[in-house]
Design a protein around this motif. Sequence first.
Motif, PDB file in Angstrom:
ATOM      1  N   LEU A 159      65.174  39.513  89.218  1.00  0.00           N
ATOM      2  CA  LEU A 159      64.390  40.352  90.125  1.00  0.00           C
ATOM      3  C   LEU A 159      64.119  39.607  91.429  1.00  0.00           C
ATOM      4  O   LEU A 159      63.153  39.904  92.135  1.00  0.00           O
ATOM      5  N   SER A 160      64.955  38.630  91.732  1.00  0.00           N
ATOM      6  CA  SER A 160      64.751  37.806  92.927  1.00  0.00           C
ATOM      7  C   SER A 160      64.815  38.661  94.182  1.00  0.00           C
ATOM      8  O   SER A 160      65.696  39.518  94.325  1.00  0.00           O
ATOM      9  N   GLY A 161      63.889  38.421  95.084  1.00  0.00           N
ATOM     10  CA  GLY A 161      63.877  39.125  96.362  1.00  0.00           C
ATOM     11  C   GLY A 161      63.433  40.561  96.291  1.00  0.00           C
ATOM     12  O   GLY A 161      63.455  41.264  97.304  1.00  0.00           O
ATOM     13  N   CYS A 162      62.998  41.026  95.131  1.00  0.00           N
ATOM     14  CA  CYS A 162      62.566  42.420  94.999  1.00  0.00           C
ATOM     15  C   CYS A 162      61.191  42.630  95.628  1.00  0.00           C
ATOM     16  O   CYS A 162      60.358  41.719  95.673  1.00  0.00           O
ATOM     17  N   THR A 163      60.976  43.853  96.073  1.00  0.00           N
ATOM     18  CA  THR A 163      59.651  44.296  96.493  1.00  0.00           C
ATOM     19  C   THR A 163      59.222  45.381  95.521  1.00  0.00           C
ATOM     20  O   THR A 163      59.868  46.433  95.438  1.00  0.00           O
ATOM     21  N   VAL A 164      58.149  45.098  94.787  1.00  0.00           N
ATOM     22  CA  VAL A 164      57.695  46.000  93.729  1.00  0.00           C
ATOM     23  C   VAL A 164      56.295  46.468  94.080  1.00  0.00           C
ATOM     24  O   VAL A 164      55.352  45.687  94.065  1.00  0.00           O
ATOM     25  N   ASP A 165      56.145  47.745  94.396  1.00  0.00           N
ATOM     26  CA  ASP A 165      54.847  48.311  94.751  1.00  0.00           C
ATOM     27  C   ASP A 165      54.281  49.086  93.567  1.00  0.00           C
ATOM     28  O   ASP A 165      54.125  50.308  93.611  1.00  0.00           O
ATOM     29  N   GLY A 166      53.989  48.372  92.530  1.00  0.00           N
ATOM     30  CA  GLY A 166      53.462  48.979  91.312  1.00  0.00           C
ATOM     31  C   GLY A 166      53.549  47.967  90.190  1.00  0.00           C
ATOM     32  O   GLY A 166      54.108  46.875  90.361  1.00  0.00           O
ATOM     33  N   PRO A 167      53.030  48.289  89.052  1.00  0.00           N
ATOM     34  CA  PRO A 167      53.015  47.299  87.970  1.00  0.00           C
ATOM     35  C   PRO A 167      54.424  46.951  87.492  1.00  0.00           C
ATOM     36  O   PRO A 167      55.255  47.828  87.263  1.00  0.00           O
ATOM     37  N   LEU A 168      54.675  45.644  87.387  1.00  0.00           N
ATOM     38  CA  LEU A 168      55.919  45.134  86.828  1.00  0.00           C
ATOM     39  C   LEU A 168      55.614  44.745  85.388  1.00  0.00           C
ATOM     40  O   LEU A 168      55.100  43.666  85.115  1.00  0.00           O
ATOM     41  N   ARG A 169      55.907  45.666  84.464  1.00  0.00           N
ATOM     42  CA  ARG A 169      55.483  45.517  83.067  1.00  0.00           C
ATOM     43  C   ARG A 169      56.601  44.881  82.238  1.00  0.00           C
ATOM     44  O   ARG A 169      57.605  45.528  81.929  1.00  0.00           O
ATOM     45  N   LEU A 170      56.400  43.602  81.888  1.00  0.00           N
ATOM     46  CA  LEU A 170      57.354  42.883  81.052  1.00  0.00           C
ATOM     47  C   LEU A 170      56.662  42.256  79.845  1.00  0.00           C
ATOM     48  O   LEU A 170      57.177  41.312  79.247  1.00  0.00           O
ATOM     49  N   ALA A 171      55.495  42.779  79.478  1.00  0.00           N
ATOM     50  CA  ALA A 171      54.760  42.230  78.335  1.00  0.00           C
ATOM     51  C   ALA A 171      55.587  42.370  77.068  1.00  0.00           C
ATOM     52  O   ALA A 171      56.173  43.418  76.801  1.00  0.00           O
ATOM     53  N   LEU A 207      51.713  42.053  87.817  1.00  0.00           N
ATOM     54  CA  LEU A 207      52.818  41.366  87.151  1.00  0.00           C
ATOM     55  C   LEU A 207      52.377  40.977  85.745  1.00  0.00           C
ATOM     56  O   LEU A 207      51.458  40.177  85.570  1.00  0.00           O
ATOM     57  N   GLN A 208      53.045  41.525  84.755  1.00  0.00           N
ATOM     58  CA  GLN A 208      52.650  41.333  83.353  1.00  0.00           C
ATOM     59  C   GLN A 208      53.795  40.708  82.562  1.00  0.00           C
ATOM     60  O   GLN A 208      54.832  41.337  82.359  1.00  0.00           O
ATOM     61  N   LEU A 209      53.565  39.472  82.150  1.00  0.00           N
ATOM     62  CA  LEU A 209      54.526  38.756  81.304  1.00  0.00           C
ATOM     63  C   LEU A 209      53.855  38.242  80.037  1.00  0.00           C
ATOM     64  O   LEU A 209      54.388  37.357  79.381  1.00  0.00           O
ATOM     65  N   ASN A 210      52.700  38.776  79.716  1.00  0.00           N
ATOM     66  CA  ASN A 210      51.951  38.272  78.573  1.00  0.00           C
ATOM     67  C   ASN A 210      52.740  38.484  77.279  1.00  0.00           C
ATOM     68  O   ASN A 210      53.364  39.524  77.061  1.00  0.00           O
ATOM     69  N   HIS A 211      52.713  37.448  76.445  1.00  0.00           N
ATOM     70  CA  HIS A 211      53.355  37.455  75.124  1.00  0.00           C
ATOM     71  C   HIS A 211      54.871  37.652  75.191  1.00  0.00           C
ATOM     72  O   HIS A 211      55.491  38.044  74.194  1.00  0.00           O
ATOM     73  N   ALA A 212      55.451  37.372  76.337  1.00  0.00           N
ATOM     74  CA  ALA A 212      56.913  37.417  76.444  1.00  0.00           C
ATOM     75  C   ALA A 212      57.505  36.148  75.836  1.00  0.00           C
ATOM     76  O   ALA A 212      56.836  35.115  75.731  1.00  0.00           O
ATOM     77  N   LEU A 270      58.194  48.822  87.495  1.00  0.00           N
ATOM     78  CA  LEU A 270      59.208  48.708  86.447  1.00  0.00           C
ATOM     79  C   LEU A 270      58.489  48.657  85.108  1.00  0.00           C
ATOM     80  O   LEU A 270      57.656  47.782  84.879  1.00  0.00           O
ATOM     81  N   THR A 271      58.825  49.616  84.234  1.00  0.00           N
ATOM     82  CA  THR A 271      58.243  49.631  82.894  1.00  0.00           C
ATOM     83  C   THR A 271      59.292  49.102  81.922  1.00  0.00           C
ATOM     84  O   THR A 271      60.270  49.793  81.616  1.00  0.00           O
ATOM     85  N   ALA A 272      59.095  47.841  81.492  1.00  0.00           N
ATOM     86  CA  ALA A 272      60.083  47.201  80.625  1.00  0.00           C
ATOM     87  C   ALA A 272      59.396  46.358  79.556  1.00  0.00           C
ATOM     88  O   ALA A 272      59.912  45.314  79.159  1.00  0.00           O
ATOM     89  N   ALA A 273      58.242  46.795  79.085  1.00  0.00           N
ATOM     90  CA  ALA A 273      57.582  46.080  77.992  1.00  0.00           C
ATOM     91  C   ALA A 273      58.476  46.112  76.753  1.00  0.00           C
ATOM     92  O   ALA A 273      59.164  47.100  76.487  1.00  0.00           O
ATOM     93  N   ASN A 274      58.459  45.013  75.997  1.00  0.00           N
ATOM     94  CA  ASN A 274      59.248  44.887  74.774  1.00  0.00           C
ATOM     95  C   ASN A 274      60.751  45.032  75.010  1.00  0.00           C
ATOM     96  O   ASN A 274      61.513  45.361  74.098  1.00  0.00           O
ATOM     97  N   LEU A 275      61.179  44.780  76.220  1.00  0.00           N
ATOM     98  CA  LEU A 275      62.593  44.785  76.566  1.00  0.00           C
ATOM     99  C   LEU A 275      63.303  43.617  75.885  1.00  0.00           C
ATOM    100  O   LEU A 275      62.729  42.545  75.698  1.00  0.00           O
ATOM    101  N   ARG A 276      64.574  43.827  75.510  1.00  0.00           N
ATOM    102  CA  ARG A 276      65.417  42.760  74.986  1.00  0.00           C
ATOM    103  C   ARG A 276      66.593  42.581  75.934  1.00  0.00           C
ATOM    104  O   ARG A 276      67.318  43.541  76.218  1.00  0.00           O
TER     105      ARG A 276
END
Length: 491
Positions: free
Chosen positions: A133-145, A174-179, A120-126
């Motif tokens: 995203l409970s119970g999700c299976t994510v086979d790749g970067p989850l981008r929420l920075a 899993l990326q949540l940096n600076h969120a 999921l590519t969602a950096a800078n999302l509002r």
Amino acid sequence: MEITDLTPAERRVWDAFPRGEGVDFRESPDEPSGDGASWGPERTVRADVLRSLLLGVPPQEGRVAGLKLYGAKIVGKLDLKYAVVDHPIRLRSCWFERKPMMYGAQLRAVVLGDSTLPGLTAANLRVDVVLRLSGCTVDGPLRLAGARMSGGLFLNDAVVRPSPLPDEAGEPPLQLNHAEIATDVIADGLTVHGEFRINGATVGGQVMLDRARLINPGGIALHAETLSVGTDVRGSRLTARGMVNLTGARIPGQLFLGRARLANPGGVALRASSCVVGEFWLRKSPTIDGIVNLRRSQLDLLWAEPSVWPPVVRMDGLTYRLLHPHLPAEERLPLLEREEDGYLPYAYEQLAASYRTVGDETGARTVQLAKLRRHRRTQPRHTRAWGVLQDATVGYGFRPLRAAAWLLALLVTGTLAYGLTPPRPLKAGEAPDFNPLFYTIDLLLPIIGFGQESAFAPSGWYQWLSYLLIVTGWILATTTAAGVSRSLQRQ
């Protein structure tokens, strides 16, 4: 896209959207989404159809439009980059062929619970309400920075793995940096195979990682440098294989790692240096496998049994007010021997202060005595003799009863010896009656005089005994004065 192009499955979704109604393709409510690749056209919906609905179809009059889809196979790329969507998005138990693109989007609410995604590519999302995203299976970067959420983020029981694509190799899963999350990050039971990066993030409420599994052996399992939360960070029964890095974190409530298993063999397992924490709990946790770094951190309360600490603990500059559970000082002192930099006077002073805070002066004196003994080991051999003497006689002033015991033993010895064989008077007929007790006191205590020492002169080995009593008396008096003076100066 023309409406006539829609498949029967897509027509159902298209007609339900303006009314805010849901479309459920699942055969049972608990059907897993992991098998979505094998689902047929009766459950397949193109991502472009969903995008057209969200961006172009108005709601039915008197209804609240919304995308509510369950158990669908979504093919193509759901591209909402920079989009502004006022409708809630609920795509639960769905299977995504490609990772959704939500970079820079402004969304009302997003629920992707129990779905399977290649990322999921969602950096800078509002997000105005919530991202689930409970119970999700994510086979790749989850981008929420850099994401901004007015509500909370939910990752309960989600599983996030690294991407199999070569161009995404080495990227944190899993990326949540600076969120910035206004309320809570709820991630109970989360599993991350790789680095969970949340450094620099601001969370208005708490971060919940109870029962989470962060697996990145030899690397960083949780990267939370300068994390700032409003209340607590909880990791009850957390399992972390790799470094947990909390450097510079600000946690005014509890940092709770009760029963947590932290392991990074051969490296740093827990780095919590320069942190400001209200209460740091390691209650009933097994021994940490790896180095612990607590340098320069400020804690109001530290709850940790002695068994939790590994062989190497770095604590230069660590301050804490209370230490629990309350144990005898002898059980806490071995930890100070594990400091990698050797003897740190401040660490002993800090431990002594914590005992004084709870009114345990005996424990504080025990720590101060241990400090002086440890300091003595750092001195050259030829300068240790005086310290050994002070320790043996009065415990550097923290064991004053030792001097009384020595004096009593010498007093009894002298009284018995001179009572059996009184010394001869220096001037016959002028000497007072001989008293072996006060004669011995005259020899032992240089500042007290009863006239016995100056009136009688022992001979033979009794004379050597008198010399011993005089010298010993001076030594005891000097060491007692030095030790008591040192103790009073500390208080």
